[in-house]
Enzyme design. Sequence first.
Site, PDB file in Angstrom:
ATOM      1  N   ASP A  31       0.841  -1.200   0.000  1.00 25.97           N
ATOM      2  CA  ASP A  31       0.000   0.000   0.000  1.00 25.97           C
ATOM      3  C   ASP A  31       0.875   1.249   0.000  1.00 25.97           C
ATOM      4  OD1 ASP A  31       0.747  -0.657   2.688  1.00 25.97           O
ATOM      5  OD2 ASP A  31      -0.807   0.659   3.469  1.00 25.97           O
TER       6      ASP A  31
ATOM      7  N   GLU B 272      -0.105  -0.826   5.879  1.00 24.49           N
ATOM      8  CA  GLU B 272       0.985  -0.313   6.697  1.00 24.49           C
ATOM      9  C   GLU B 272       0.848   1.194   6.843  1.00 24.49           C
ATOM     10  OE1 GLU B 272       4.940   1.021   8.060  1.00 24.49           O
ATOM     11  OE2 GLU B 272       3.881   1.660   6.286  1.00 24.49           O
TER      12      GLU B 272
ATOM     13  N   GLU C  29      11.958  -1.598   4.162  1.00 30.11           N
ATOM     14  CA  GLU C  29      11.623  -0.165   4.208  1.00 30.11           C
ATOM     15  C   GLU C  29      12.835   0.663   3.764  1.00 30.11           C
ATOM     16  OE1 GLU C  29       8.880   1.356   4.728  1.00 30.11           O
ATOM     17  OE2 GLU C  29       7.575   0.072   5.920  1.00 30.11           O
TER      18      GLU C  29
ATOM     19  N   HIS D  81       6.707   9.577   0.686  1.00 28.36           N
ATOM     20  CA  HIS D  81       5.473  10.326   0.992  1.00 28.36           C
ATOM     21  C   HIS D  81       5.450  11.703   0.325  1.00 28.36           C
ATOM     22  CE1 HIS D  81       4.367   7.805   4.818  1.00 28.36           C
ATOM     23  NE2 HIS D  81       4.982   7.076   3.903  1.00 28.36           N
TER      24      HIS D  81
HETATM   25 ZN   LIG Z   1       6.867   2.106   4.197  1.00 26.58          ZN
END
Ligand SMILES: [Zn+2]
Length: 405
Positions: free
Chosen positions: A90, A155, A184, A373
Amino acid sequence: MDTTQRPLSDFGPAVFDPADPVALTQALVRCPSVTPHEGGALALLDAVLSAEGYTVHRPVFSAPGMPDVENLYARLGTEGPVLVIAGHTDVVPVGDEAAWTRDPFAGSVENGILHGRGACDMKGGLAAMMAASLRFRRENPDSSGSIAFLITGDEEGPAVNGTVKLLDWAHQRGERFDHCLLGEPTNPASMSDMIKIGRRGSLTGKLTVNGKQGHVGYPDLADNPIRGMVRLLAALEATPLDQGTRHFDPSNLEVTTLDVGNPASNVVPAQARAVFNIRFNDVWTPETLAAEIERRLRDAAGNSIRYELVVQPTNAVAFMTEPGPFVNLVADAVEAETGKRPALSTTGGTSDARFIKNYCPVVEYGVVGQTMHQVDECVAVADLVTLERITRRLLGTYFAAQHKA
Ligand SMILES: [Zn+2]
């Protein structure tokens, strides 16, 4: 929710080799899997892994008042040791789409940069590690042990119907993991920068100070709660919580908001509210830390400040995988492929590693996280290639070492 298996040829006009980390990242980025939507991402990985002989499950988890979320568990091999590669498909929302200079779900490659939402956090890392696993098993069909994938679609959201339940689901089925690699994005600037061997915990407190509303010209008839709030917050920050530990920075308290909501300059407000968050190291548990906060507030308040403290429940405790053979194996692989030994770090926010650590030692390593992000999220093609190489080297050492033992 459609969790039927589809052949790999369903995913795009040109059939690509999923052992190519760049092609696999592009295919994943083209799936618009904004939490909680599967967006085709898990169906794609199901097709990829099934075609390579993995047994694939796609459990869907539910909770009242929350969207259902699809997850994926796959394993190749029946013996130990089991190395599990964990991650999430996701992604966070695009935000202001007009601000993007490329289509966030096109996965275009220009001048050695692959663009798109999730390219860095963490479709790129996941794809590179999966590509490495496929190549490793093609090159070593008789390798001992098992490789498993533990992949969630929850997540970036509430993380309720994701890794926690998937780990429990796998455990119930008798799955046992020896070590976990979580992909990650851990590197600040280059692929040789950083492995994460732990994470700090997180604790949030809501503090309210009650006073008495009144006219500023008649202070004896009022009781200003801001005065008390300032004293309490000062008391929380007066002394450092600790000095840090061998692998952790000192715990840090940040006041994140301070509100009175008073529009008038001639009124003493009735109440002041503040929220603070502490990122804490392994000196503390949430319970001992909450007790220390209570003690500081009680001492500062005496009999004169009326306050209430609500500490929010947290599942983010500080944890660390002790440096040892597994951590060294990851660091060795990074050093061998990049020429530089990475730092072992516990910095940054929380991650799903905090749940995985209850089942097996976990180390986090992935691509460079600079654009996670953000608008115009991207990853360097060279970094995907490097991560594929590092992971393949690591798998070789891991299973060879286990074989000898
Ligand atoms: Zn992540």
